[in-house]
Design a protein around this motif. Structure first.
Motif, PDB file in Angstrom:
ATOM      1  N   UNK A   1      13.948   5.697  11.089  1.00 54.72           N
ATOM      2  CA  UNK A   1      15.240   6.324  10.774  1.00 54.72           C
ATOM      3  C   UNK A   1      15.539   6.251   9.288  1.00 54.72           C
ATOM      4  N   UNK A   2      15.275   5.106   8.683  1.00 62.13           N
ATOM      5  CA  UNK A   2      15.521   4.940   7.254  1.00 62.13           C
ATOM      6  C   UNK A   2      14.643   5.880   6.435  1.00 62.13           C
ATOM      7  N   UNK A   3      13.369   6.009   6.816  1.00 65.41           N
ATOM      8  CA  UNK A   3      12.452   6.888   6.077  1.00 65.41           C
ATOM      9  C   UNK A   3      12.857   8.351   6.220  1.00 65.41           C
ATOM     10  N   UNK A   4      13.298   8.743   7.408  1.00 63.57           N
ATOM     11  CA  UNK A   4      13.757  10.120   7.610  1.00 63.57           C
ATOM     12  C   UNK A   4      14.946  10.417   6.704  1.00 63.57           C
ATOM     13  N   UNK A   5      15.889   9.482   6.625  1.00 57.57           N
ATOM     14  CA  UNK A   5      17.052   9.668   5.748  1.00 57.57           C
ATOM     15  C   UNK A   5      16.625   9.797   4.288  1.00 57.57           C
TER      16      UNK A   5
END
Length: 263
Positions: A45-49
């Motif tokens: 999720x952090x990488x997608x953001x």
């Protein structure tokens, strides 16, 4: 240069940081839809953001799973679906004396560095062949050719990836699918940067001084520095593109001239 990747969908294993994230960012910048991968949902999720923030309008999704676990890989593949581009990037590395590397270590490195690529390619390559177009790129290393004495287990797995890529390419004869490997050199990935910072702290030196000193130990390197993840990502993006249609079954060097052998 337009790499003609708009409309293509790519899955990059181990892409929440480092080389994998750089590859995803480059492909997204070229208009490809990218699926990021990491071990945990939170990391994904952090990488997608982050990727959406860095590449305006990027088509980004993510899937989590431990590639060392065959059952988790099965669920991961179900979540990912069909892709046009598979980048087998995920991998472990460490510096460790050969005598201290136990059977459990060898098995873990084999499962993560080799079997992840086997399982992902086995599942996704047939669809590419059926559709008549696709790209598989394996991220190997100069350590798979010039195996370091203090990283034998790592070097063996990277040599295995080169063999895997060579064999898989033979399955694509007379199709629009290609399989190629990238032989990367010493790269300043997140893992390496973390190790350098730790050494710098122990020695009371700056990160840049330690980084330069370590890079200088590689006497065969022509660039005499660590490579940046984005530099490897550029090679991967080209191989993933329609422009690389004449390159198949190859192992291309992006090693900064570190290897003295001619392949």
């Amino acid at each position: 240069m337009d790499l003609q990747l708009a409309g293509k969908r790519a899955f990059i294993s181990g892409s929440t940081r480092g080389i994998g994230f750089a590859v995803a960012r480059t492909l997204a910048g070229e208009g490809a839809a990218v699926v990021l991968h990491g071990r945990t949902p939170a990391a994904v999720r952090d990488a997608v953001r982050r990727l959406r923030a860095e590449v305006a309008g990027a088509d980004v999704s993510g899937a989590a799973g431990d590639v060392a676990d065959a059952e988790q890989v099965r669920h991961l593949l179900a979540a990912v679906g069909d892709v046009d581009v598979l980048v087998n990037n995920v991998g472990l590395f460490e510096v460790k004396p050969f005598g201290d590397v136990g059977d459990e270590d060898w098995q873990l490195y084999h499962d993560v560095n080799v079997m992840s690529a086997v399982r992902l390619s086995r599942a996704l390559l047939p669809g590419m062949l059926e559709r008549g177009w696709g790209r598989v790129v394996l991220i190997s290393s100069e350590s798979g050719i010039d195996v370091p004495a203090d990283m034998v287990h790592y070097g063996v797995t990277k040599a295995a990836l080169l063999a895997l890529g060579n064999g898989l390419a033979k399955l694509t004869r007379a199709t629009g699918v290609t399989v190629n490997s990238v032989i990367g050199g010493p790269t300043y990935s997140d893992g390496v940067a973390s190790a350098v910072r730790s050494i710098a702290q122990d020695q009371g030196a700056s990160e840049e001084v330690v980084k330069a000193a370590i890079a200088a130990r590689n006497t065969t390197s022509l660039v005499q520095r660590f490579l940046e993840p984005a530099e490897l990502a550029s090679m991967v993006a080209y191989l993933a593109s329609p422009l690389a249609s004449a390159t198949n079954g190859s192992a291309l060097r992006a090693d900064g001239g570190a290897l003295v052998q001619v392949l």
